[in-house]
Design a protein around this motif. Structure first.
Motif, PDB file in Angstrom:
ATOM      1  N   GLY A 288       0.824  -1.205   0.000  1.00 24.81           N
ATOM      2  CA  GLY A 288       0.000   0.000   0.000  1.00 24.81           C
ATOM      3  C   GLY A 288       0.860   1.258   0.000  1.00 24.81           C
ATOM      4  O   GLY A 288       0.595   2.200  -0.752  1.00 24.81           O
ATOM      5  N   ALA A 289       1.920   1.271   0.821  1.00 21.34           N
ATOM      6  CA  ALA A 289       2.790   2.443   0.892  1.00 21.34           C
ATOM      7  C   ALA A 289       3.562   2.636  -0.410  1.00 21.34           C
ATOM      8  O   ALA A 289       3.709   3.759  -0.903  1.00 21.34           O
ATOM      9  CB  ALA A 289       3.748   2.292   2.069  1.00 21.34           C
TER      10      ALA A 289
ATOM     11  N   THR B 168       1.336   3.852  -3.295  1.00 19.35           N
ATOM     12  CA  THR B 168       0.998   5.267  -3.127  1.00 19.35           C
ATOM     13  C   THR B 168       2.088   6.161  -3.709  1.00 19.35           C
ATOM     14  O   THR B 168       1.803   7.192  -4.330  1.00 19.35           O
ATOM     15  CB  THR B 168       0.789   5.596  -1.639  1.00 19.35           C
ATOM     16  OG1 THR B 168      -0.315   4.839  -1.142  1.00 19.35           O
ATOM     17  CG2 THR B 168       0.517   7.080  -1.440  1.00 19.35           C
ATOM     18  N   SER B 169       3.358   5.769  -3.531  1.00 21.25           N
ATOM     19  CA  SER B 169       4.470   6.601  -3.999  1.00 21.25           C
ATOM     20  C   SER B 169       4.929   6.278  -5.416  1.00 21.25           C
ATOM     21  O   SER B 169       5.259   7.179  -6.188  1.00 21.25           O
ATOM     22  CB  SER B 169       5.659   6.465  -3.045  1.00 21.25           C
ATOM     23  OG  SER B 169       5.380   7.068  -1.806  1.00 21.25           O
TER      24      SER B 169
ATOM     25  N   GLN C  77       1.112   2.047  -9.749  1.00 16.42           N
ATOM     26  CA  GLN C  77       0.795   0.636  -9.917  1.00 16.42           C
ATOM     27  C   GLN C  77       2.010  -0.141 -10.434  1.00 16.42           C
ATOM     28  O   GLN C  77       2.717   0.340 -11.323  1.00 16.42           O
ATOM     29  CB  GLN C  77      -0.371   0.449 -10.891  1.00 16.42           C
ATOM     30  CG  GLN C  77      -1.703   0.922 -10.343  1.00 16.42           C
ATOM     31  CD  GLN C  77      -2.141   0.149  -9.120  1.00 16.42           C
ATOM     32  OE1 GLN C  77      -1.960  -1.076  -9.044  1.00 16.42           O
ATOM     33  NE2 GLN C  77      -2.713   0.840  -8.150  1.00 16.42           N
TER      34      GLN C  77
END
Length: 253
Positions: free
Chosen positions: A113-114, A117-118, A121
């Motif tokens: 997830g982290a 986010t950065s 995909q």
């Protein structure tokens, strides 16, 4: 005599009238029916016979497609690069204990997830596979590799010291940079070192770095010791840093 002359006169008159009538009433002319001219026949057939529809002579609108001259050579790289990467993503730092925003030992879902986010995909996710693969010979009983352009995140279940993980618990255990392609994110360590750095730049940023020369079976490498752990890099023949990694080792040779 007079009566006879009178009869002859009447007869002559009858003959004259008959001749006159014959001259005025000639027999009828019979005209046989004739076929229409060949041109008319052909025209009739053309007009009444169903013929296949002729294709339109109008050209379809052109579509412009630009293909690089060396497209064939770029195929594998293009597939790996996927969507455009954002250089210097916030929070992602190359470190001996993780990638800055996520540390080794973090659970799989939290780490993914982290990173998503950065970095966006991923372009590849192997799912859980055997620990012996093209990614090396990893400890534990299962392995999952998630790839972003130039960046690999390895998850597994070996026992290790990161966050006191026990055997059997899947967690973020390794990152690799540059081993499967260039790094469009331009990721760096806290000291500013990343893929493309020269040997002198590495030595200046890490005075305690350990450089190992190339051998017949191993390329030149460098070991960077940091407070959070160590990073291992590979240098090419000109002394340029081509790859970096940290975390649980998965030997590839």
């Amino acid at each position: 005599m007079g009566e006879m002359a009178s009869r002859h006169g009447v007869a002559a008159l009858v003959v004259t009238l008959a001749l006159s009538a014959g001259a005025c009433t000639s027999p009828p002319i019979l005209v046989a029916p004739t076929s229409p001219p060949a041109t008319a026949l052909s025209l009739d057939i053309t007009q009444t016979t169903l013929l296949p529809e002729q294709p339109s002579s109008e050209r379809p609108a052109a579509v412009l497609v630009t293909v690089p001259a060396d497209a064939a050579a770029q195929t594998s790289t293009s597939e790996r690069l996927g969507a455009a990467a954002i250089p210097n993503p916030e929070g992602v730092v190359l470190a001996g204990n993780g990638l800055g925003l996520v540390s080794f030992g973090a659970g799989v879902q939290a780490a993914l997830g982290a990173l998503i986010t950065s970095l966006g995909q991923p372009v590849t996710d192997t799912g859980w596979i055997d620990t012996f693969s093209i990614y090396g010979d990893c400890p534990g009983s299962r392995l999952r590799v998630v790839e972003w352009p130039g960046v690999l995140a390895l998850f597994g279940n070996p026992e290790d010291g990161y966050q006191h993980r026990d055997a059997g618990e899947e967690h973020f255990m390794t990152w690799r940079l540059g081993s499967f392609g260039p790094d469009p994110y331009l990721l760096r360590t806290a000291e500013g070192i990343g893929i493309g750095a020269t040997r002198s730049e590495v030595a200046e940023a890490y005075p305690a770095a350990t450089f190992r020369p190339a051998t017949a079976s191993e390329p030149a490498s460098v070991l960077l010791a940091t407070s959070g752990g160590r990073l291992t890099g590979i240098l090419d023949g000109t002394g340029i840093l081509r790859s970096l990694e940290a975390g649980t080792r998965c030997p590839t040779g």
